[in-house]
Motif scaffolding. Structure first.
Motif, PDB file in Angstrom:
ATOM      1  N   PHE A 170      34.395  26.845  39.255  1.00  0.00           N
ATOM      2  CA  PHE A 170      33.035  26.411  38.970  1.00  0.00           C
ATOM      3  C   PHE A 170      32.772  26.475  37.470  1.00  0.00           C
ATOM      4  O   PHE A 170      33.533  27.093  36.710  1.00  0.00           O
ATOM      5  CB  PHE A 170      32.029  27.283  39.734  1.00  0.00           C
ATOM      6  CG  PHE A 170      32.113  27.101  41.226  1.00  0.00           C
ATOM      7  CD1 PHE A 170      31.416  26.093  41.857  1.00  0.00           C
ATOM      8  CD2 PHE A 170      32.925  27.924  42.001  1.00  0.00           C
ATOM      9  CE1 PHE A 170      31.502  25.904  43.234  1.00  0.00           C
ATOM     10  CE2 PHE A 170      33.024  27.755  43.378  1.00  0.00           C
ATOM     11  CZ  PHE A 170      32.312  26.739  43.984  1.00  0.00           C
ATOM     12  N   ASP A 171      31.693  25.846  37.023  1.00  0.00           N
ATOM     13  CA  ASP A 171      31.355  25.777  35.595  1.00  0.00           C
ATOM     14  C   ASP A 171      31.233  27.150  34.940  1.00  0.00           C
ATOM     15  O   ASP A 171      31.507  27.302  33.754  1.00  0.00           O
ATOM     16  CB  ASP A 171      30.061  24.995  35.384  1.00  0.00           C
ATOM     17  CG  ASP A 171      30.225  23.512  35.682  1.00  0.00           C
ATOM     18  OD1 ASP A 171      31.366  23.020  35.628  1.00  0.00           O
ATOM     19  OD2 ASP A 171      29.216  22.855  35.965  1.00  0.00           O
ATOM     20  N   ASP A 172      30.829  28.158  35.718  1.00  0.00           N
ATOM     21  CA  ASP A 172      30.664  29.496  35.143  1.00  0.00           C
ATOM     22  C   ASP A 172      31.983  30.270  35.061  1.00  0.00           C
ATOM     23  O   ASP A 172      32.011  31.430  34.664  1.00  0.00           O
ATOM     24  CB  ASP A 172      29.631  30.300  35.934  1.00  0.00           C
ATOM     25  CG  ASP A 172      30.051  30.583  37.377  1.00  0.00           C
ATOM     26  OD1 ASP A 172      31.159  30.177  37.791  1.00  0.00           O
ATOM     27  OD2 ASP A 172      29.254  31.215  38.093  1.00  0.00           O
ATOM     28  N   GLY A 173      33.110  29.621  35.460  1.00  0.00           N
ATOM     29  CA  GLY A 173      34.421  30.248  35.398  1.00  0.00           C
ATOM     30  C   GLY A 173      34.854  30.914  36.691  1.00  0.00           C
ATOM     31  O   GLY A 173      36.016  31.301  36.832  1.00  0.00           O
ATOM     32  N   HIS A 174      33.939  31.048  37.640  1.00  0.00           N
ATOM     33  CA  HIS A 174      34.251  31.661  38.936  1.00  0.00           C
ATOM     34  C   HIS A 174      35.236  30.786  39.702  1.00  0.00           C
ATOM     35  O   HIS A 174      35.069  29.569  39.768  1.00  0.00           O
ATOM     36  CB  HIS A 174      32.962  31.841  39.747  1.00  0.00           C
ATOM     37  CG  HIS A 174      33.171  32.319  41.127  1.00  0.00           C
ATOM     38  ND1 HIS A 174      33.420  33.626  41.438  1.00  0.00           N
ATOM     39  CD2 HIS A 174      33.172  31.646  42.310  1.00  0.00           C
ATOM     40  CE1 HIS A 174      33.574  33.742  42.751  1.00  0.00           C
ATOM     41  NE2 HIS A 174      33.427  32.556  43.299  1.00  0.00           N
ATOM     42  N   GLU A 175      36.276  31.392  40.269  1.00  0.00           N
ATOM     43  CA  GLU A 175      37.221  30.663  41.111  1.00  0.00           C
ATOM     44  C   GLU A 175      37.079  31.123  42.549  1.00  0.00           C
ATOM     45  O   GLU A 175      36.770  32.282  42.815  1.00  0.00           O
ATOM     46  CB  GLU A 175      38.661  30.881  40.637  1.00  0.00           C
ATOM     47  CG  GLU A 175      38.963  30.166  39.352  1.00  0.00           C
ATOM     48  CD  GLU A 175      40.455  30.124  39.032  1.00  0.00           C
ATOM     49  OE1 GLU A 175      41.292  30.473  39.898  1.00  0.00           O
ATOM     50  OE2 GLU A 175      40.773  29.741  37.902  1.00  0.00           O
ATOM     51  N   ALA A 176      37.321  30.198  43.472  1.00  0.00           N
ATOM     52  CA  ALA A 176      37.211  30.509  44.889  1.00  0.00           C
ATOM     53  C   ALA A 176      38.197  29.652  45.681  1.00  0.00           C
ATOM     54  O   ALA A 176      38.600  28.575  45.240  1.00  0.00           O
ATOM     55  CB  ALA A 176      35.792  30.246  45.384  1.00  0.00           C
ATOM     56  N   LEU A 177      38.564  30.136  46.842  1.00  0.00           N
ATOM     57  CA  LEU A 177      39.376  29.399  47.792  1.00  0.00           C
ATOM     58  C   LEU A 177      38.414  28.831  48.833  1.00  0.00           C
ATOM     59  O   LEU A 177      37.663  29.586  49.459  1.00  0.00           O
ATOM     60  CB  LEU A 177      40.387  30.331  48.453  1.00  0.00           C
ATOM     61  CG  LEU A 177      41.383  29.706  49.394  1.00  0.00           C
ATOM     62  CD1 LEU A 177      42.281  28.726  48.640  1.00  0.00           C
ATOM     63  CD2 LEU A 177      42.232  30.774  50.053  1.00  0.00           C
ATOM     64  N   VAL A 178      38.391  27.504  48.977  1.00  0.00           N
ATOM     65  CA  VAL A 178      37.416  26.880  49.875  1.00  0.00           C
ATOM     66  C   VAL A 178      38.082  25.927  50.860  1.00  0.00           C
ATOM     67  O   VAL A 178      39.088  25.294  50.552  1.00  0.00           O
ATOM     68  CB  VAL A 178      36.316  26.116  49.100  1.00  0.00           C
ATOM     69  CG1 VAL A 178      35.496  27.048  48.251  1.00  0.00           C
ATOM     70  CG2 VAL A 178      36.892  25.019  48.261  1.00  0.00           C
ATOM     71  N   SER A 179      37.496  25.872  52.031  1.00  0.00           N
ATOM     72  CA  SER A 179      37.807  24.851  53.030  1.00  0.00           C
ATOM     73  C   SER A 179      36.500  24.104  53.242  1.00  0.00           C
ATOM     74  O   SER A 179      35.630  24.560  53.994  1.00  0.00           O
ATOM     75  CB  SER A 179      38.284  25.482  54.343  1.00  0.00           C
ATOM     76  OG  SER A 179      39.532  26.089  54.161  1.00  0.00           O
ATOM     77  N   PRO A 180      36.320  22.979  52.536  1.00  0.00           N
ATOM     78  CA  PRO A 180      35.020  22.293  52.517  1.00  0.00           C
ATOM     79  C   PRO A 180      34.556  21.848  53.904  1.00  0.00           C
ATOM     80  O   PRO A 180      35.353  21.442  54.744  1.00  0.00           O
ATOM     81  CB  PRO A 180      35.279  21.073  51.639  1.00  0.00           C
ATOM     82  CG  PRO A 180      36.525  21.365  50.894  1.00  0.00           C
ATOM     83  CD  PRO A 180      37.320  22.299  51.740  1.00  0.00           C
TER      84      PRO A 180
END
Length: 67
Positions: free
Chosen positions: A41-51
């Motif tokens: 994300f723009d704030d640098g946060h990373e995540a693992l997603v299954s949309p």
């Protein structure tokens, strides 16, 4: 849903007052471009997603048109 590294994932806000979130896909973990995706994300946060159904991919090679 299919995506490539560098595409954007747009997650629509689910309730009134929650804005859409946009993340850059940095890793595709499914076969042939399918989820799950590692996103940043723009704030640098990373995540693992299954949309889910509230998400669309904006492909980089198609000028960012949601699909």
């Amino acid at each position: 849903m299919q995506a490539s590294v560098g595409d954007q994932l747009l997650v629509h806000g689910r309730t009134v007052g929650h804005e859409d979130k946009v993340a850059k896909i940095v890793e595709v973990l499914g076969s042939e471009g399918t989820p799950p995706y590692r996103v940043r994300f723009d704030d640098g946060h990373e995540a693992l997603v299954s949309p889910g159904p509230d998400s669309v991919v904006r492909h980089k090679e198609h000028g960012g048109t949601p699909q």
